[in-house]
Design a protein around this motif. Structure first.
Motif, PDB file in Angstrom:
ATOM      1  N   UNK A  57     -10.357   9.649   9.664  1.00 31.50           N
ATOM      2  CA  UNK A  57     -10.702   9.810   8.220  1.00 31.50           C
ATOM      3  C   UNK A  57     -11.552  10.054   7.886  1.00 31.50           C
ATOM      4  N   UNK A  58     -12.408  10.971   8.331  1.00 29.70           N
ATOM      5  CA  UNK A  58     -13.848  11.426   8.262  1.00 29.70           C
ATOM      6  C   UNK A  58     -14.253  12.321   6.651  1.00 29.70           C
ATOM      7  N   UNK A  59     -12.830  13.245   6.275  1.00 27.52           N
ATOM      8  CA  UNK A  59     -12.689  13.130   4.972  1.00 27.52           C
ATOM      9  C   UNK A  59     -13.075  12.752   3.950  1.00 27.52           C
ATOM     10  N   UNK A  60     -11.786  11.839   4.194  1.00 20.63           N
ATOM     11  CA  UNK A  60     -11.174  10.657   3.264  1.00 20.63           C
ATOM     12  C   UNK A  60     -12.872   9.376   2.670  1.00 20.63           C
ATOM     13  N   UNK A  61     -13.259   9.213   3.946  1.00 21.84           N
ATOM     14  CA  UNK A  61     -14.502   8.852   3.689  1.00 21.84           C
ATOM     15  C   UNK A  61     -15.918   9.326   3.316  1.00 21.84           C
ATOM     16  N   UNK A  62     -15.527  10.657   3.022  1.00 21.30           N
ATOM     17  CA  UNK A  62     -17.361  10.835   2.107  1.00 21.30           C
ATOM     18  C   UNK A  62     -16.564  11.827   0.886  1.00 21.30           C
ATOM     19  N   UNK A  63     -14.653  12.025   0.669  1.00 18.51           N
ATOM     20  CA  UNK A  63     -14.750  11.884  -0.969  1.00 18.51           C
ATOM     21  C   UNK A  63     -14.727  10.502  -1.579  1.00 18.51           C
ATOM     22  N   UNK A  92      -2.555  12.708   1.581  1.00 21.62           N
ATOM     23  CA  UNK A  92      -1.878  11.963   1.800  1.00 21.62           C
ATOM     24  C   UNK A  92      -2.595  10.952   2.548  1.00 21.62           C
ATOM     25  N   UNK A  93      -3.604  10.638   3.747  1.00 20.65           N
ATOM     26  CA  UNK A  93      -4.430   9.796   4.169  1.00 20.65           C
ATOM     27  C   UNK A  93      -5.689   9.343   2.613  1.00 20.65           C
ATOM     28  N   UNK A  94      -5.810  10.075   1.675  1.00 22.09           N
ATOM     29  CA  UNK A  94      -6.709   9.737   0.498  1.00 22.09           C
ATOM     30  C   UNK A  94      -5.824   9.040   0.082  1.00 22.09           C
ATOM     31  N   UNK A  95      -4.190   9.189  -0.506  1.00 21.00           N
ATOM     32  CA  UNK A  95      -3.528   8.015  -1.321  1.00 21.00           C
ATOM     33  C   UNK A  95      -3.837   6.987  -0.813  1.00 21.00           C
ATOM     34  N   UNK A  96      -3.757   6.777   0.604  1.00 22.54           N
ATOM     35  CA  UNK A  96      -3.384   5.556   0.632  1.00 22.54           C
ATOM     36  C   UNK A  96      -4.409   4.681   0.889  1.00 22.54           C
ATOM     37  N   UNK A 127       4.394  12.982   0.336  1.00 27.33           N
ATOM     38  CA  UNK A 127       3.432  12.050  -0.403  1.00 27.33           C
ATOM     39  C   UNK A 127       3.411  12.147  -2.135  1.00 27.33           C
ATOM     40  N   UNK A 128       3.946  13.314  -2.516  1.00 27.97           N
ATOM     41  CA  UNK A 128       3.877  13.951  -4.341  1.00 27.97           C
ATOM     42  C   UNK A 128       4.982  13.916  -5.052  1.00 27.97           C
TER      43      UNK A 128
END
Ligand code: ZN
Length: 340
Positions: A57-63, A92-96, A127-128
């Motif tokens: 989840x690195x990029x989700x956390x950075x966003x 998809x992981x960001x949307x979670x 996802x969308x």
């Protein structure tokens, strides 16, 4: 004491509220992918691409860190420039984790899909549920700034087509730059847009490649100067057509390269040679090349390949078009004015 603290809180809140709202643009470090968060003065948010999947989840956390810096908790508009893993894989992981309002892309793709394309695109479709196609000429409506300074996001490229008009001046330089081999990948179909806030313009064209870029400036010159250029395709030399760079004549460029991805010496040289360019930022030092093929270290957000802290570069634009650029590694802020 409690009364005093409460008064102090009121004064602080008033100070924050009276500060002029800015247009904020966060170039998130997603290690050679793309994720650019735009937050308007009315605090409406647009996320352009969502980085890579995986990596815990690195990029989700950075966003999310960029969202926190901007003081927002949801994404109002999600623009996917194209369906490659480094742009759509993180969605998809960001949307979670984060509510997202509306989804935009360059349009449906007909099967059969090449193997490397299928998994990203199918995960995106799963996802969308509701998505809107953006095409050249479309304008994404954004809420006006509190002081009514105009703001708009205009689509200039998508699905291999570009916005151009025979009313624009003929470009006499066409023919001086040879075409490259046709690009069959989704890069050539990337969405590209210009975000305009008063006299400030920001150009982002995802991973748009050479021959499609060329259509923006040949035979008619359909691009105007911009203050901020997100270096296309992480700085690859199959993008960043010299006539496009010349037409845009950016004041500041931000390149979302990884330590070993993008940041081609050819592109770096072309950017450094632009007379308009006052500062060239990189999300990473290109560790595979030398100092001459990188910008100056103080304009690089992440110097080492590992460990990597994922520092951002952010841009903060005032209603008069002047703007500050911050390197989050050093905290150094530089001020620029908009072009006449
Ligand atoms: Zn990419």
């Amino acid at each position: 004491m409690r009364v005093l603290l409460s008064m102090l809180g009121t004064v602080l809140a008033a100070t924050v509220a009276s500060a002029q709202p800015t247009l904020d643009i966060y170039h998130v470090d997603v290690e050679g992918g793309a994720a650019t968060l735009i937050v308007t003065p009315a605090r409406e948010s647009v996320l352009v691409d969502a980085g890579w999947p995986g990596n815990d989840g690195r990029d989700v956390a950075r966003i999310q860190a960029a969202m926190k810096a901007a003081g927002i908790t949801r994404i109002d508009h999600m623009i996917t420039t194209h369906y490659h893993t480094d742009h759509v894989g993180g969605l998809p992981p960001l949307m979670a984790k984060v509510p997202v309002g509306a989804f935009y892309d360059h349009g449906p793709m007909p099967p059969p899909f090449a193997q490397d394309f299928a998994s990203n695109y199918e995960a995106y479709l799963a996802a969308v549920k509701q998505r809107k196609t953006l095409s050249p000429g479309d304008v994404l409506a954004l809420k006006p700034a509190p002081d009514n300074t105009s703001i708009s996001l205009s689509v200039i490229a998508g699905h291999g087509k570009v916005l151009s008009s025979t009313d624009d001046p003929r470009n006499t330089a066409c023919g001086t730059v040879p075409a490259k081999a046709d690009d069959p990948t989704d890069n050539a179909r990337s969405l590209g847009f210009v975000l305009t806030y008063g006299s400030f313009d920001f150009f982002d064209a995802g991973d748009l490649t050479w021959n499609t870029e060329a259509k923006l400036v040949c035979p008619n010159e359909s691009l105007a100067k911009v203050e901020l250029y997100q270096v296309t395709h992480h700085g690859a030399d199959t993008s960043n057509h010299p006539l496009v760079l010349q037409a845009l004549s950016p004041t500041v460029a931000v390149m979302n390269n990884g330590p070993k991805k993008g940041g081609s010496p050819v592109t770096v040289k072309a950017l450094k040679a632009l007379p308009s360019l006052q500062a060239f930022y990189q999300l990473h030092r290109n560790v595979a090349t030398g100092p001459d093929d990188n910008t100056s270290p103080d304009l690089i957000a992440n110097l080492e390949e590992t460990p990597d802290a994922g520092h951002m570069v952010s841009v903060h634009v005032k209603a008069d078009g002047s703007f500050d650029v911050v390197n989050h590694r050093t905290g150094q802020k530089r001020a620029f004015s908009s072009q006449p």
